[in-house]
Motif scaffolding. Structure first.
Motif, PDB file in Angstrom:
ATOM      1  N   LYS A 135      -8.436   3.738 -13.617  1.00 39.50           N
ATOM      2  CA  LYS A 135      -8.572   3.895 -15.367  1.00 39.50           C
ATOM      3  C   LYS A 135      -7.300   4.175 -15.769  1.00 39.50           C
ATOM      4  O   LYS A 135      -7.014   4.036 -17.041  1.00 39.50           O
ATOM      5  CB  LYS A 135      -9.561   5.153 -15.583  1.00 39.50           C
ATOM      6  CG  LYS A 135     -10.980   4.844 -15.067  1.00 39.50           C
ATOM      7  CD  LYS A 135     -11.891   5.854 -15.494  1.00 39.50           C
ATOM      8  CE  LYS A 135     -13.361   5.737 -15.021  1.00 39.50           C
ATOM      9  NZ  LYS A 135     -13.860   4.515 -15.265  1.00 39.50           N
ATOM     10  N   LYS A 136      -6.241   4.594 -15.171  1.00 39.98           N
ATOM     11  CA  LYS A 136      -4.830   4.597 -15.720  1.00 39.98           C
ATOM     12  C   LYS A 136      -4.079   3.552 -14.900  1.00 39.98           C
ATOM     13  O   LYS A 136      -3.402   3.940 -13.845  1.00 39.98           O
ATOM     14  CB  LYS A 136      -4.390   6.039 -15.052  1.00 39.98           C
ATOM     15  CG  LYS A 136      -5.098   7.278 -15.865  1.00 39.98           C
ATOM     16  CD  LYS A 136      -4.611   8.468 -15.462  1.00 39.98           C
ATOM     17  CE  LYS A 136      -5.007   9.731 -16.152  1.00 39.98           C
ATOM     18  NZ  LYS A 136      -4.410  11.071 -15.725  1.00 39.98           N
TER      19      LYS A 136
ATOM     20  N   ARG B  29      -4.176  -5.107 -23.100  1.00 41.18           N
ATOM     21  CA  ARG B  29      -4.496  -4.404 -24.151  1.00 41.18           C
ATOM     22  C   ARG B  29      -5.883  -4.737 -24.637  1.00 41.18           C
ATOM     23  O   ARG B  29      -6.727  -3.818 -24.956  1.00 41.18           O
ATOM     24  CB  ARG B  29      -3.694  -4.747 -25.641  1.00 41.18           C
ATOM     25  CG  ARG B  29      -2.219  -4.102 -25.540  1.00 41.18           C
ATOM     26  CD  ARG B  29      -1.405  -4.591 -26.938  1.00 41.18           C
ATOM     27  NE  ARG B  29      -0.136  -4.277 -26.744  1.00 41.18           N
ATOM     28  CZ  ARG B  29       0.467  -3.113 -27.383  1.00 41.18           C
ATOM     29  NH1 ARG B  29      -0.502  -2.176 -27.847  1.00 41.18           N
ATOM     30  NH2 ARG B  29       1.593  -2.899 -27.202  1.00 41.18           N
TER      31      ARG B  29
ATOM     32  N   LEU C 276      -7.999  -2.577 -21.792  1.00 46.38           N
ATOM     33  CA  LEU C 276      -8.237  -1.126 -22.139  1.00 46.38           C
ATOM     34  C   LEU C 276      -9.075  -0.979 -23.331  1.00 46.38           C
ATOM     35  O   LEU C 276      -9.962   0.012 -23.345  1.00 46.38           O
ATOM     36  CB  LEU C 276      -6.715  -0.606 -22.480  1.00 46.38           C
ATOM     37  CG  LEU C 276      -5.763  -0.714 -21.566  1.00 46.38           C
ATOM     38  CD1 LEU C 276      -4.414   0.183 -22.114  1.00 46.38           C
ATOM     39  CD2 LEU C 276      -6.204  -0.194 -20.196  1.00 46.38           C
ATOM     40  N   LYS C 277      -9.180  -1.768 -24.271  1.00 47.28           N
ATOM     41  CA  LYS C 277     -10.084  -1.760 -25.533  1.00 47.28           C
ATOM     42  C   LYS C 277     -11.134  -1.768 -24.969  1.00 47.28           C
ATOM     43  O   LYS C 277     -12.294  -1.072 -25.407  1.00 47.28           O
ATOM     44  CB  LYS C 277      -9.705  -2.757 -26.647  1.00 47.28           C
ATOM     45  CG  LYS C 277     -10.554  -2.408 -27.822  1.00 47.28           C
ATOM     46  CD  LYS C 277     -10.128  -3.572 -28.945  1.00 47.28           C
ATOM     47  CE  LYS C 277     -10.813  -3.378 -30.259  1.00 47.28           C
ATOM     48  NZ  LYS C 277     -10.326  -4.346 -31.214  1.00 47.28           N
TER      49      LYS C 277
ATOM     50  N   LYS D  81     -12.760   0.872 -22.739  1.00 48.71           N
ATOM     51  CA  LYS D  81     -12.738   2.005 -23.608  1.00 48.71           C
ATOM     52  C   LYS D  81     -11.785   3.153 -22.762  1.00 48.71           C
ATOM     53  O   LYS D  81     -12.065   4.156 -22.552  1.00 48.71           O
ATOM     54  CB  LYS D  81     -13.882   2.785 -23.938  1.00 48.71           C
ATOM     55  CG  LYS D  81     -14.814   1.881 -24.869  1.00 48.71           C
ATOM     56  CD  LYS D  81     -16.070   2.525 -25.125  1.00 48.71           C
ATOM     57  CE  LYS D  81     -16.916   1.880 -26.311  1.00 48.71           C
ATOM     58  NZ  LYS D  81     -17.248   0.494 -26.174  1.00 48.71           N
ATOM     59  N   LEU D  82     -10.516   2.671 -22.435  1.00 45.30           N
ATOM     60  CA  LEU D  82      -9.698   3.326 -21.619  1.00 45.30           C
ATOM     61  C   LEU D  82      -8.753   3.941 -22.461  1.00 45.30           C
ATOM     62  O   LEU D  82      -8.100   3.239 -23.299  1.00 45.30           O
ATOM     63  CB  LEU D  82      -9.035   2.456 -20.411  1.00 45.30           C
ATOM     64  CG  LEU D  82     -10.033   2.232 -19.389  1.00 45.30           C
ATOM     65  CD1 LEU D  82      -9.273   1.303 -18.255  1.00 45.30           C
ATOM     66  CD2 LEU D  82     -10.870   2.942 -18.719  1.00 45.30           C
ATOM     67  N   ASP D  83      -8.193   5.227 -22.165  1.00 45.64           N
ATOM     68  CA  ASP D  83      -7.266   6.021 -23.220  1.00 45.64           C
ATOM     69  C   ASP D  83      -5.802   5.772 -22.828  1.00 45.64           C
ATOM     70  O   ASP D  83      -4.703   5.614 -23.606  1.00 45.64           O
ATOM     71  CB  ASP D  83      -7.560   7.561 -23.271  1.00 45.64           C
ATOM     72  CG  ASP D  83      -8.954   7.713 -23.993  1.00 45.64           C
ATOM     73  OD1 ASP D  83      -9.255   6.912 -24.949  1.00 45.64           O
ATOM     74  OD2 ASP D  83      -9.569   8.743 -23.693  1.00 45.64           O
ATOM     75  N   TYR D  84      -5.437   5.673 -21.453  1.00 44.39           N
ATOM     76  CA  TYR D  84      -4.361   5.534 -20.634  1.00 44.39           C
ATOM     77  C   TYR D  84      -3.588   4.317 -21.161  1.00 44.39           C
ATOM     78  O   TYR D  84      -4.086   3.302 -20.924  1.00 44.39           O
ATOM     79  CB  TYR D  84      -4.419   5.814 -19.324  1.00 44.39           C
ATOM     80  CG  TYR D  84      -3.165   5.702 -18.738  1.00 44.39           C
ATOM     81  CD1 TYR D  84      -2.222   7.080 -18.289  1.00 44.39           C
ATOM     82  CD2 TYR D  84      -2.471   4.803 -18.029  1.00 44.39           C
ATOM     83  CE1 TYR D  84      -1.186   7.107 -17.843  1.00 44.39           C
ATOM     84  CE2 TYR D  84      -1.226   4.568 -17.685  1.00 44.39           C
ATOM     85  CZ  TYR D  84      -0.547   5.806 -17.297  1.00 44.39           C
ATOM     86  OH  TYR D  84       0.771   6.098 -16.973  1.00 44.39           O
ATOM     87  N   MET D  85      -2.520   4.015 -21.821  1.00 41.84           N
ATOM     88  CA  MET D  85      -1.647   3.047 -22.079  1.00 41.84           C
ATOM     89  C   MET D  85      -0.438   3.081 -21.819  1.00 41.84           C
ATOM     90  O   MET D  85       0.277   4.201 -22.492  1.00 41.84           O
ATOM     91  CB  MET D  85      -1.906   2.293 -23.455  1.00 41.84           C
ATOM     92  CG  MET D  85      -1.302   1.106 -23.623  1.00 41.84           C
ATOM     93  SD  MET D  85      -1.331   0.529 -25.261  1.00 41.84           S
ATOM     94  CE  MET D  85      -2.900  -0.321 -25.478  1.00 41.84           C
ATOM     95  N   LYS D  86       0.389   2.452 -20.858  1.00 39.73           N
ATOM     96  CA  LYS D  86       1.706   2.645 -20.614  1.00 39.73           C
ATOM     97  C   LYS D  86       2.533   1.369 -20.454  1.00 39.73           C
ATOM     98  O   LYS D  86       2.027   0.814 -19.440  1.00 39.73           O
ATOM     99  CB  LYS D  86       1.912   3.527 -19.509  1.00 39.73           C
ATOM    100  CG  LYS D  86       3.450   3.895 -19.299  1.00 39.73           C
ATOM    101  CD  LYS D  86       4.014   4.999 -20.480  1.00 39.73           C
ATOM    102  CE  LYS D  86       5.272   5.438 -20.294  1.00 39.73           C
ATOM    103  NZ  LYS D  86       5.718   6.141 -21.308  1.00 39.73           N
TER     104      LYS D  86
ATOM    105  N   GLU E 289       2.536  11.496 -17.192  1.00 39.14           N
ATOM    106  CA  GLU E 289       1.662  10.337 -17.406  1.00 39.14           C
ATOM    107  C   GLU E 289       1.628   9.680 -16.217  1.00 39.14           C
ATOM    108  O   GLU E 289       1.356   8.310 -16.425  1.00 39.14           O
ATOM    109  CB  GLU E 289       2.418   9.496 -18.964  1.00 39.14           C
ATOM    110  CG  GLU E 289       2.368  10.444 -19.968  1.00 39.14           C
ATOM    111  CD  GLU E 289       2.908   9.811 -20.994  1.00 39.14           C
ATOM    112  OE1 GLU E 289       2.596   8.588 -21.429  1.00 39.14           O
ATOM    113  OE2 GLU E 289       3.764   9.971 -21.727  1.00 39.14           O
TER     114      GLU E 289
END
Length: 337
Positions: free
Chosen positions: A180-181, A201, A204-205, A208-213, A241
Motif C-alpha cells: 500500500k506504500k 496516480r 492510488l486514487k 484509495k491509497l494515501d501514500y504517494m511519493k 516516509e
C-alpha cells in the motif's frame, strides 16, 4: 590503383551502361550477361563508389537512427535489432545520441536530412519536440518512424509498446502482494515517464491509497542515473516516509534502488519489493534478479525497420500505427508483505 567500372566493362566485354544496369538493378539484363559481369566484379574485386552511386540513384542506402542514450541497454538492443533488418536489405545505419536534449535531437535530425539519408528512426524522442509537432512536419519530408512516443494529435508513423497495460500489470502485481506504500521513480520530460506516472496516480486514487511519493531523478537513460537514484533512495529511507515497494521507470533506476538497499542493510525483497521496466540484460544480472516489464525490444526494432523500409521502397503514404504487447516478468525482487 582503384578498379573502375570501365575495367569491369572491359573484363566482361560489355558496355559501361550494361554494367551500371546490373549494379543498380534498374533495367533488365540477360541472365548470361549478368553472370559475366558478376564474375568480372568478383575477379577484379570491384567496389562501387557509394557517393557517386547515390548521385545517380538519388538513394544513399543509409538510415538514420536517433536515441536518447546508449548506456541504457534498452536502446542498443533496439538499435541492434534495427540493424539486423537494415543490413539484410542493403542499408547501413547512422547512429546519433541526443543525451535526452531536445536541441541536440533537432540538430541531429537536420544533419541526417542534410546527408540525404533514405529514412529516419527516432527512438523515445523528447516530449518538447513531440508537442511542437516536429515529427509531423519531418514525416512529410523524409520517411520516418518514431519508436515509443506517440501522444494523441501526432500524425507521424510510429511503433511502440503498450506502456499503459504494462504499467497497470506491474502495479496490480504489487497490490496483490499487499503493498500500500509504493514509491515511484522517474526521469524528467519524457512521454514514457508521463504515461507511467499517470497510471501511478490513477492506481492510488482507485485504490484509495494515501501514500504517494514521486522521485524525479533527472536524465534517466545514462549510467549516472544509478548513482542519482541511490542518493535519492537513501534520503527517502532515512525519512519517516519509507515505502514497502518501489516502481522504477526503467531497469537502471531499479538497479540504483537495489544498490542503495544493499548499502543500507535493507533486504530485497524481504524489506522492500522492487519492480523495474524494460527487461534489459541488467535485470537478469541484478542480485536479486529483477522483476520487470518486458517490452519485446527485438520485435520493436525489427518492426520499426521493416515499416520504415516499406515507406522508403513502396512510397507508402498512409500513417502507420503499430502497438506491441508487454509482459510482466516475475523474478526475485518482489515478495508478499
Amino acid at each position: 590503383m582503384a578498379v573502375t567500372i570501365n575495367d569491369v566493362a572491359k573484363e566482361a566485354g560489355v558496355s559501361i551502361t550494361t554494367v551500371s544496369r546490373v549494379l543498380n538493378n534498374n533495367y533488365p539484363v540477360k541472365k548470361e550477361t549478368r553472370i559475366k559481369i558478376e564474375k568480372a566484379i568478383e575477379k577484379l574485386e570491384y567496389k562501387p563508389n557509394a557517393m557517386a552511386r547515390s548521385l545517380i540513384t538519388k538513394k544513399t542506402s543509409i538510415i538514420g537512427v536517433i536515441v536518447p542514450g546508449i548506456t541504457n541497454l534498452f536502446f542498443p538492443t533496439i538499435v541492434e535489432a534495427i540493424e539486423d533488418i537494415t543490413k539484410s536489405r542493403g542499408y547501413s545505419i547512422s547512429l546519433g545520441n541526443t543525451g535526452g536534449d531536445a536541441k541536440e535531437e533537432t540538430k541531429l535530425v537536420e544533419e541526417l536530412k542534410a546527408r540525404q539519408v533514405d529514412g529516419i528512426i527516432v527512438i523515445d524522442p523528447t516530449i518538447e519536440n513531440l508537442e511542437k509537432g516536429c515529427y509531423d512536419k519531418l514525416s512529410k519530408l523524409v520517411p520516418l518512424i518514431v519508436v515509443n512516443g506517440a501522444p494523441s494529435g501526432n500524425k507521424c508513423s510510429f511503433v511502440c509498446y503498450d506502456e499503459e497495460v504494462g504499467t497497470i500489470e506491474a502495479f496490480e502485481y504489487l497490490l496483490q502482494l499487499g503493498h500500500k506504500k509504493i514509491a515511484f521513480i522517474r526521469g524528467h520530460k519524457s512521454f514514457s515517464y508521463d504515461i507511467k506516472e499517470k497510471i501511478y496516480r490513477i492506481t492510488l486514487k482507485n485504490e484509495k491509497l494515501d501514500y504517494m511519493k514521486i522521485l524525479n531523478v533527472g536524465k534517466g537513460n545514462s549510467i549516472e542515473v544509478v548513482d542519482r537514484v541511490e542518493s535519492e533512495i537513501r534520503e527517502l529511507f532515512l525519512s519517516d516516509e519509507r515505502p514497502t515497494a518501489v516502481f522504477a521507470c526503467n531497469d537502471l533506476m531499479a538497479m540504483g534502488v537495489i544498490n542503495a538497499c544493499s548499502k543500507l542493510g535493507i533486504k530485497v525483497p524481504e524489506d522492500l519489493s522492487v519492480v523495474g521496466f524494460d527487461n534489459t540484460l541488467i535485470s537478469k544480472l541484478a542480485h536479486p534478479k529483477l522483476t520487470t516489464v518486458d517490452l519485446n525490444m527485438k520485435e520493436i526494432g525489427h518492426r520499426a525497420a521493416l515499416e520504415l523500409i516499406d515507406i522508403i521502397e513502396n512510397k507508402t503514404k498512409s500513417r502507420k500505427k503499430v502497438i506491441l504487447g508487454t509482459k510482466l516478468i516475475i523474478r526475485e525482487s518482489c515478495e508478499e508483505i
